[in-house]
Design an enzyme around this catalytic site. Structure first.
Site, PDB file in Angstrom:
ATOM      1  N   GLU A 145       0.840  -1.194   0.000  1.00 56.57           N
ATOM      2  CA  GLU A 145       0.000   0.000   0.000  1.00 56.57           C
ATOM      3  C   GLU A 145       0.880   1.250   0.000  1.00 56.57           C
ATOM      4  OE1 GLU A 145      -3.378  -0.379   2.647  1.00 56.57           O
ATOM      5  OE2 GLU A 145      -3.957  -2.266   1.706  1.00 56.57           O
TER       6      GLU A 145
HETATM    7  C1  HEC Z   1      -3.131   0.521  -2.301  1.00 55.97           C
HETATM    8  C2  HEC Z   1      -4.509   0.772  -1.970  1.00 55.97           C
HETATM    9  C3  HEC Z   1      -4.835   1.222  -0.565  1.00 55.97           C
HETATM   10  C4  HEC Z   1      -4.293   2.261   0.146  1.00 55.97           C
HETATM   11  C5  HEC Z   1      -3.173   3.187  -0.269  1.00 55.97           C
HETATM   12  C6  HEC Z   1      -5.024   2.323   1.392  1.00 55.97           C
HETATM   13  N1  HEC Z   1      -5.983   1.361   1.422  1.00 55.97           N
HETATM   14 FE1  HEC Z   1      -7.349   1.071   2.885  1.00 55.97          FE
HETATM   15  N2  HEC Z   1      -7.841  -0.695   2.080  1.00 55.97           N
HETATM   16  C7  HEC Z   1      -7.388  -1.173   0.874  1.00 55.97           C
HETATM   17  C8  HEC Z   1      -7.776  -2.570   0.730  1.00 55.97           C
HETATM   18  C9  HEC Z   1      -7.465  -3.459  -0.464  1.00 55.97           C
HETATM   19  C10 HEC Z   1      -8.463  -2.917   1.908  1.00 55.97           C
HETATM   20  C11 HEC Z   1      -8.984  -4.314   2.290  1.00 55.97           C
HETATM   21  C12 HEC Z   1      -7.755  -5.095   2.755  1.00 55.97           C
HETATM   22  C13 HEC Z   1      -8.038  -6.308   3.589  1.00 55.97           C
HETATM   23  O1  HEC Z   1      -9.174  -6.514   4.015  1.00 55.97           O
HETATM   24  O2  HEC Z   1      -7.100  -7.079   3.847  1.00 55.97           O
HETATM   25  C14 HEC Z   1      -8.506  -1.707   2.729  1.00 55.97           C
HETATM   26  C15 HEC Z   1      -9.153  -1.617   3.948  1.00 55.97           C
HETATM   27  C16 HEC Z   1      -9.284  -0.441   4.663  1.00 55.97           C
HETATM   28  C17 HEC Z   1     -10.117  -0.255   5.830  1.00 55.97           C
HETATM   29  C18 HEC Z   1     -11.006  -1.309   6.476  1.00 55.97           C
HETATM   30  C19 HEC Z   1     -12.460  -1.056   6.207  1.00 55.97           C
HETATM   31  C20 HEC Z   1     -13.343  -2.113   6.782  1.00 55.97           C
HETATM   32  O3  HEC Z   1     -14.553  -1.944   6.741  1.00 55.97           O
HETATM   33  O4  HEC Z   1     -12.841  -3.141   7.276  1.00 55.97           O
HETATM   34  C21 HEC Z   1      -9.934   1.034   6.264  1.00 55.97           C
HETATM   35  C22 HEC Z   1     -10.595   1.702   7.450  1.00 55.97           C
HETATM   36  C23 HEC Z   1      -8.975   1.648   5.368  1.00 55.97           C
HETATM   37  N3  HEC Z   1      -8.613   0.735   4.407  1.00 55.97           N
HETATM   38  C24 HEC Z   1      -8.455   2.918   5.516  1.00 55.97           C
HETATM   39  C25 HEC Z   1      -7.270   3.329   4.882  1.00 55.97           C
HETATM   40  C26 HEC Z   1      -6.447   4.450   5.315  1.00 55.97           C
HETATM   41  C27 HEC Z   1      -6.751   5.352   6.483  1.00 55.97           C
HETATM   42  C28 HEC Z   1      -5.392   4.524   4.452  1.00 55.97           C
HETATM   43  C29 HEC Z   1      -4.225   5.478   4.497  1.00 55.97           C
HETATM   44  C30 HEC Z   1      -3.422   5.446   5.710  1.00 55.97           C
HETATM   45  C31 HEC Z   1      -5.581   3.449   3.476  1.00 55.97           C
HETATM   46  N4  HEC Z   1      -6.706   2.743   3.790  1.00 55.97           N
HETATM   47  C32 HEC Z   1      -4.747   3.235   2.388  1.00 55.97           C
HETATM   48  C33 HEC Z   1      -6.669  -0.462  -0.047  1.00 55.97           C
HETATM   49  C34 HEC Z   1      -5.891   0.644   0.271  1.00 55.97           C
END
Ligand code: HEC
Ligand code: HEC
Length: 351
Positions: A145
């Protein structure tokens, strides 16, 4: 014809969770209420839970918003949280099945919407993070990420550009990554929205849903379809882990990765269905044995056929015998869960 009484009756039939739609404050988890009028929560939603060590303040939220959109938090300076959680897609990464992080690294799961994420008791599809602060830290450090260089980020946060906002948020200039994540989590806690036509209907506007959507709603919350048993409550999720028979072998083992319990093999968190029409493709990996699930019709057809046989498949996922018209009704209802005001609200946009 459906009326308020029978609908409320069906909600309660399916358990107290569904009644959260109608009543405030029905969460079981211990919660510390946020400051009275901030953020503004729609009257029919529960109070946003806030951890006792991270009070929700406008200054912290404002800093968090800047950090949420800050690409320099990533090692290459190319990826921010908003790269994969885009406001115009209800803070999901639609239409990407999986997301690309720094160096074009490809993840393995579908990025969920962040609308009303504050209410979730655990995060990620397998629930491996217990708080939004921990979740943000995981994304920030993840090699696929943001792959953050924490020394470089600390220097950025100490620089003139952030000093004032940091001082306002934390009352001193001590920069820690934990605090940065606290600010981001605070911003995420304000992503609360509930102004879909379904919400308006729940709040008493009987004209907010068409006849077809009302049929779909009644079927959705019926013992026949069982959709509402898992997708109940104010955000249409029970926040539990289930297997719905998408594959006969799970390469992504889901909840098992966290618990190592064979009964958790292939179980994933029930996602909220708010704004679901905007976040295709669907499911934790965006697909199934039958291929990509890009339309809500395909998803309903999956349930209608009872899913692929799998040892841990939930018993409530079984052949439904829905007619084409009933499939269309369910889809129409889910499309009424869109709150388009979320897509443009200025206080959630890049500063
Ligand atoms: C490269 C793409 C990417 C980036 C950059 C990213 N995310 Fe995500 N995010 C995802 C993905 C894919 C998932 C699901 C991953 C998993 O479940 O293992 C996720 C899951 C989440 C969730 C969980 C939601 C739930 O309902 O369970 C949250 C909250 C979230 N991200 C917030 C953030 C925040 C805050 C940042 C920055 C610090 C961020 N993400 C950066 C792709 C990204
Ligand atoms: C046994 C609990 C259960 C039942 C019953 C159930 N669901 Fe689900 N639903 C889930 C889970 C768990 C997922 C995520 C599964 C995964 O990714 O492996 C999901 C995913 C979805 C998604 C995709 C969401 C997204 O963000 O990708 C939709 C749409 C959906 N369900 C609609 C329905 C409808 C319509 C019904 C009734 C016909 C229904 N569900 C019945 C638990 C359930």
């Amino acid at each position: 014809m459906p009326n308020g009484r029978t609908i409320a009756g069906r909600f309660s039939l399916l358990g107290a969770v569904a009644l959260c739609v109608l009543a405030v404050g029905c969460r079981q988890d211990p919660v510390v209420p946020s400051e009275p009028a901030f953020p503004i929560i729609p009257a029919h939603l529960a109070t946003v839970p806030v951890p006792s060590d991270n009070a929700l303040t406008p200054a912290k939220v404002e800093l968090g918003r800047r950090l949420f959109y800050e690409k320099r938090l990533s090692s290459e300076g190319t990826v921010s949280c908003a790269s994969c959680h885009r406001q115009d897609k209800a803070f999901s990464d639609a239409p990407n099945q999986v997301s690309r992080g720094v160096n074009n690294a490809l993840g393995q799961r579908n990025a969920p919407s962040l609308i009303n994420v504050a209410y979730r008791p655990h995060f990620f599809w397998d629930g491996r993070a217990a708080t939004l602060e921990d979740q943000a830290m995981a994304a920030f450090l993840s090699s696929v990420e943001m792959d953050a260089d924490t020394l470089a980020v600390a220097a950025l946060l100490r620089s003139e550009q952030y000093r004032g906002a940091w001082q306002a948020a934390f009352a001193d200039t001590t920069v820690t990554m934990r605090r940065a994540m606290m600010a981001i989590a605070s911003f995420e806690r304000t992503l609360v929205s509930a102004d879909s036509r379904y919400d308006r209907y729940v709040l008493g506007d009987r004209t907010a849903l068409s006849e077809q959507e009302r049929r779909g709603m009644n079927l959705f919350f019926s013992a026949r379809s069982m959709c509402g048993a898992c997708h109940g409550g104010q955000d249409l999720t029970n926040d539990q882990f289930q297997n719905i028979g998408l594959f006969n072998h799970y390469f992504d083992r889901g909840r098992f990765n966290v618990t190592r319990n064979p009964r958790d093999e292939g179980l994933f968190k029930t996602p909220s269905l708010r704004n679901i029409a905007l976040t295709s493709p669907y499911m934790a990996t965006g697909d199934s044995d039958k291929g990509l699930l890009t339309t809500l019709e395909q998803v309903v057809q999956h349930y209608n056929e009872g899913g692929t046989p799998f040892a841990n498949k939930d018993k409530r996922v079984r052949k439904l015998g829905l007619s084409d018209a009933e499939v269309a009704d369910l889809v129409a209802f889910m499309k009424a869960l869109t709150d388009s005001s979320t897509l443009t609200r200025a206080e959630w946009s890049a500063p």
